[in-house]
Design a protein around this motif. Structure first.
Motif, PDB file in Angstrom:
ATOM      1  N   VAL A 168      11.555  55.016 -54.271  1.00 22.02           N
ATOM      2  CA  VAL A 168      10.933  54.486 -53.334  1.00 22.02           C
ATOM      3  C   VAL A 168      10.252  53.276 -53.873  1.00 22.02           C
ATOM      4  O   VAL A 168       9.630  53.343 -55.119  1.00 22.02           O
ATOM      5  CB  VAL A 168       9.914  55.293 -52.785  1.00 22.02           C
ATOM      6  N   CYS A 169      10.423  52.051 -53.464  1.00 21.11           N
ATOM      7  CA  CYS A 169       9.952  50.776 -53.977  1.00 21.11           C
ATOM      8  C   CYS A 169       8.433  50.961 -54.325  1.00 21.11           C
ATOM      9  O   CYS A 169       7.608  50.641 -55.434  1.00 21.11           O
ATOM     10  CB  CYS A 169      10.135  49.957 -52.878  1.00 21.11           C
ATOM     11  N   GLY A 170       7.602  51.367 -53.432  1.00 19.34           N
ATOM     12  CA  GLY A 170       6.093  51.455 -53.473  1.00 19.34           C
ATOM     13  C   GLY A 170       5.788  52.228 -54.676  1.00 19.34           C
ATOM     14  O   GLY A 170       4.745  51.904 -55.528  1.00 19.34           O
ATOM     15  N   GLU A 171       6.541  53.188 -54.830  1.00 23.31           N
ATOM     16  CA  GLU A 171       6.212  54.372 -55.873  1.00 23.31           C
ATOM     17  C   GLU A 171       6.486  53.539 -57.287  1.00 23.31           C
ATOM     18  O   GLU A 171       5.873  53.569 -58.258  1.00 23.31           O
ATOM     19  CB  GLU A 171       6.977  55.558 -55.722  1.00 23.31           C
ATOM     20  N   LEU A 172       7.834  52.953 -57.232  1.00 28.97           N
ATOM     21  CA  LEU A 172       8.074  52.432 -58.706  1.00 28.97           C
ATOM     22  C   LEU A 172       7.294  51.023 -58.970  1.00 28.97           C
ATOM     23  O   LEU A 172       7.164  50.822 -60.279  1.00 28.97           O
ATOM     24  CB  LEU A 172       9.667  51.833 -58.322  1.00 28.97           C
ATOM     25  N   LEU A 173       6.593  50.648 -57.956  1.00 24.75           N
ATOM     26  CA  LEU A 173       5.711  49.444 -58.239  1.00 24.75           C
ATOM     27  C   LEU A 173       4.047  50.033 -58.488  1.00 24.75           C
ATOM     28  O   LEU A 173       3.417  49.043 -58.987  1.00 24.75           O
ATOM     29  CB  LEU A 173       5.518  48.557 -57.192  1.00 24.75           C
ATOM     30  N   GLY A 174       3.868  51.280 -58.560  1.00 21.90           N
ATOM     31  CA  GLY A 174       2.820  51.879 -58.782  1.00 21.90           C
ATOM     32  C   GLY A 174       1.883  51.484 -57.698  1.00 21.90           C
ATOM     33  O   GLY A 174       0.538  51.636 -58.063  1.00 21.90           O
ATOM     34  N   LEU A 175       2.045  51.464 -56.584  1.00 21.73           N
ATOM     35  CA  LEU A 175       1.110  51.038 -55.439  1.00 21.73           C
ATOM     36  C   LEU A 175       0.515  52.349 -55.105  1.00 21.73           C
ATOM     37  O   LEU A 175       1.047  53.204 -54.678  1.00 21.73           O
ATOM     38  CB  LEU A 175       1.818  50.238 -54.281  1.00 21.73           C
ATOM     39  N   LYS A 176      -0.788  52.272 -55.119  1.00 27.63           N
ATOM     40  CA  LYS A 176      -1.716  53.319 -54.664  1.00 27.63           C
ATOM     41  C   LYS A 176      -1.815  53.367 -53.175  1.00 27.63           C
ATOM     42  O   LYS A 176      -1.624  54.351 -52.627  1.00 27.63           O
ATOM     43  CB  LYS A 176      -3.176  53.325 -55.450  1.00 27.63           C
ATOM     44  N   GLU A 177      -1.965  52.270 -52.653  1.00 30.59           N
ATOM     45  CA  GLU A 177      -2.067  52.329 -51.100  1.00 30.59           C
ATOM     46  C   GLU A 177      -0.983  51.701 -50.667  1.00 30.59           C
ATOM     47  O   GLU A 177      -0.461  50.613 -51.009  1.00 30.59           O
ATOM     48  CB  GLU A 177      -3.370  51.546 -50.902  1.00 30.59           C
ATOM     49  N   ARG A 178      -0.353  52.216 -49.671  1.00 31.57           N
ATOM     50  CA  ARG A 178       0.993  51.768 -48.887  1.00 31.57           C
ATOM     51  C   ARG A 178       0.483  50.947 -47.586  1.00 31.57           C
ATOM     52  O   ARG A 178       0.137  51.969 -46.593  1.00 31.57           O
ATOM     53  CB  ARG A 178       2.019  52.593 -48.932  1.00 31.57           C
ATOM     54  N   LYS A 179       0.210  49.759 -47.488  1.00 28.31           N
ATOM     55  CA  LYS A 179      -0.020  49.035 -46.075  1.00 28.31           C
ATOM     56  C   LYS A 179       1.037  48.305 -45.951  1.00 28.31           C
ATOM     57  O   LYS A 179       1.698  47.539 -46.831  1.00 28.31           O
ATOM     58  CB  LYS A 179      -1.386  48.614 -46.456  1.00 28.31           C
ATOM     59  N   PRO A 180       0.995  47.905 -44.552  1.00 29.43           N
ATOM     60  CA  PRO A 180       2.053  46.786 -44.072  1.00 29.43           C
ATOM     61  C   PRO A 180       1.672  45.443 -44.864  1.00 29.43           C
ATOM     62  O   PRO A 180       0.559  45.086 -45.169  1.00 29.43           O
ATOM     63  CB  PRO A 180       1.673  46.588 -42.690  1.00 29.43           C
ATOM     64  N   GLU A 181       2.945  44.765 -45.360  1.00 25.02           N
ATOM     65  CA  GLU A 181       2.834  43.575 -46.018  1.00 25.02           C
ATOM     66  C   GLU A 181       3.536  42.381 -45.287  1.00 25.02           C
ATOM     67  O   GLU A 181       4.370  42.825 -44.124  1.00 25.02           O
ATOM     68  CB  GLU A 181       3.676  43.599 -47.324  1.00 25.02           C
ATOM     69  N   SER A 182       3.035  41.430 -45.282  1.00 21.35           N
ATOM     70  CA  SER A 182       3.796  40.127 -44.729  1.00 21.35           C
ATOM     71  C   SER A 182       5.145  40.127 -45.082  1.00 21.35           C
ATOM     72  O   SER A 182       5.485  40.503 -45.934  1.00 21.35           O
ATOM     73  CB  SER A 182       3.013  39.057 -45.134  1.00 21.35           C
ATOM     74  N   PRO A 183       5.908  39.697 -43.700  1.00 20.82           N
ATOM     75  CA  PRO A 183       7.357  39.625 -44.326  1.00 20.82           C
ATOM     76  C   PRO A 183       7.761  38.376 -44.844  1.00 20.82           C
ATOM     77  O   PRO A 183       8.705  38.204 -45.421  1.00 20.82           O
ATOM     78  CB  PRO A 183       8.009  39.307 -42.753  1.00 20.82           C
ATOM     79  N   VAL A 184       6.596  37.403 -45.508  1.00 20.19           N
ATOM     80  CA  VAL A 184       6.934  36.116 -46.158  1.00 20.19           C
ATOM     81  C   VAL A 184       7.041  36.776 -47.648  1.00 20.19           C
ATOM     82  O   VAL A 184       6.239  37.417 -48.215  1.00 20.19           O
ATOM     83  CB  VAL A 184       5.671  35.465 -46.373  1.00 20.19           C
ATOM     84  N   PRO A 185       8.278  36.660 -48.262  1.00 21.26           N
ATOM     85  CA  PRO A 185       8.427  36.793 -49.631  1.00 21.26           C
ATOM     86  C   PRO A 185       7.395  36.043 -50.417  1.00 21.26           C
ATOM     87  O   PRO A 185       6.897  35.065 -50.477  1.00 21.26           O
ATOM     88  CB  PRO A 185       9.834  36.232 -50.119  1.00 21.26           C
ATOM     89  N   SER A 186       7.189  37.093 -51.787  1.00 21.39           N
ATOM     90  CA  SER A 186       6.459  36.167 -52.756  1.00 21.39           C
ATOM     91  C   SER A 186       7.045  35.308 -53.493  1.00 21.39           C
ATOM     92  O   SER A 186       8.263  35.339 -53.732  1.00 21.39           O
ATOM     93  CB  SER A 186       6.118  37.600 -53.766  1.00 21.39           C
ATOM     94  N   ASP A 187       6.297  34.320 -53.863  1.00 18.78           N
ATOM     95  CA  ASP A 187       6.714  33.270 -54.546  1.00 18.78           C
ATOM     96  C   ASP A 187       7.026  33.960 -55.870  1.00 18.78           C
ATOM     97  O   ASP A 187       6.234  34.689 -56.556  1.00 18.78           O
ATOM     98  CB  ASP A 187       5.531  32.096 -55.090  1.00 18.78           C
ATOM     99  N   ARG A 188       8.265  33.391 -56.513  1.00 15.54           N
ATOM    100  CA  ARG A 188       8.738  33.746 -57.858  1.00 15.54           C
ATOM    101  C   ARG A 188       8.084  32.918 -59.016  1.00 15.54           C
ATOM    102  O   ARG A 188       8.736  31.852 -59.185  1.00 15.54           O
ATOM    103  CB  ARG A 188      10.381  33.581 -57.851  1.00 15.54           C
ATOM    104  N   THR A 189       7.025  33.431 -59.405  1.00 16.67           N
ATOM    105  CA  THR A 189       6.334  32.673 -60.426  1.00 16.67           C
ATOM    106  C   THR A 189       6.524  33.535 -61.603  1.00 16.67           C
ATOM    107  O   THR A 189       6.986  34.796 -61.608  1.00 16.67           O
ATOM    108  CB  THR A 189       4.739  32.541 -60.135  1.00 16.67           C
ATOM    109  N   PRO A 190       6.185  32.865 -62.763  1.00 16.74           N
ATOM    110  CA  PRO A 190       6.304  34.017 -64.031  1.00 16.74           C
ATOM    111  C   PRO A 190       5.066  34.939 -63.769  1.00 16.74           C
ATOM    112  O   PRO A 190       5.407  36.043 -64.189  1.00 16.74           O
ATOM    113  CB  PRO A 190       5.552  32.846 -65.104  1.00 16.74           C
ATOM    114  N   GLY A 191       3.999  34.711 -63.160  1.00 15.18           N
ATOM    115  CA  GLY A 191       3.095  35.953 -62.953  1.00 15.18           C
ATOM    116  C   GLY A 191       3.760  36.955 -62.203  1.00 15.18           C
ATOM    117  O   GLY A 191       3.553  38.075 -62.408  1.00 15.18           O
ATOM    118  N   TYR A 192       4.564  36.460 -60.991  1.00 11.75           N
ATOM    119  CA  TYR A 192       5.445  37.706 -60.220  1.00 11.75           C
ATOM    120  C   TYR A 192       6.089  38.512 -61.181  1.00 11.75           C
ATOM    121  O   TYR A 192       6.139  39.676 -61.129  1.00 11.75           O
ATOM    122  CB  TYR A 192       6.097  36.669 -59.179  1.00 11.75           C
ATOM    123  N   TYR A 193       6.884  38.024 -61.995  1.00 13.45           N
ATOM    124  CA  TYR A 193       7.938  38.777 -62.862  1.00 13.45           C
ATOM    125  C   TYR A 193       7.205  39.312 -63.776  1.00 13.45           C
ATOM    126  O   TYR A 193       7.438  40.587 -63.993  1.00 13.45           O
ATOM    127  CB  TYR A 193       8.785  37.754 -63.460  1.00 13.45           C
TER     128      TYR A 193
END
Length: 165
Positions: free
Chosen positions: A117-142
């Motif tokens: 599960v993506c949210g668990e793999l990312l360590g998200l404590k709270e799973r809430k709806p996110e915008s459909p707009v993809p995140s900008d791929r910046t060095p910070g993102y990675y």
């Protein structure tokens, strides 16, 4: 369907690195894994690069950023359909396909902290709806995501099954 023919010098580790590089180029997690096998699938007459990119397009971010099933694991499921197809209603073919998907899931969990599960793999404590707009791929993102390694692991799992098929 016949066995998928692999190229000379095929390496699961190289396929993993290829998938990771594709993600770092901007493809989503599912696309990166699928596209790391595009040459093999095209050479075997199964699927072309553009179709793979289209098929994988909605699976990024745990299915359209809903943080559900990881897109790289979704790529494992798609590839399981090509490795062990169940193209008709034959129960034994579906059983073999489902067994492969379950085996891949266990391998994926073992390599990636116990979840698909993506949210668990990312360590998200709270799973809430996110915008459909993809995140900008910046060095910070990675830098803040385990995704490149998870994607690499998914491609290695698939490659190992292609070798053993």
């Amino acid at each position: 369907m016949s066995k998928i023919i692999l190229p000379e010098g095929f390496s699961p580790e190289e396929r993993g690195e290829r998938a990771k590089a594709l993600f770092l180029q901007g493809y989503n997690c599912c696309q990166a894994v699928l596209l790391s096998f595009s040459d093999i699938l095209e050479a075997n007459g199964l699927c072309d690069c553009k179709t793979l990119a289209v098929i994988g397009s909605g699976f990024g971010g745990g299915m359209a950023r809903m943080r559900e099933v990881c897109g790289s694991f979704s790529a494992c499921v798609i590839m399981a359909g090509l490795i062990c197809p169940a193209e008709d209603t034959a129960k034994e073919r579906r059983t073999a396909n489902y067994a492969l998907v379950q085996k891949m899931a266990e391998e994926f969990k073992s390599l990636n902290g116990g979840s698909i599960v993506c949210g668990e793999l990312l360590g998200l404590k709270e799973r809430k709806p996110e915008s459909p707009v993809p995140s900008d791929r910046t060095p910070g993102y990675y830098a803040k995501r385990p995704c490149p390694e998870i994607i690499r692991n998914a491609a290695v799992i698939i490659a190992r099954h292609l070798e053993s098929d």
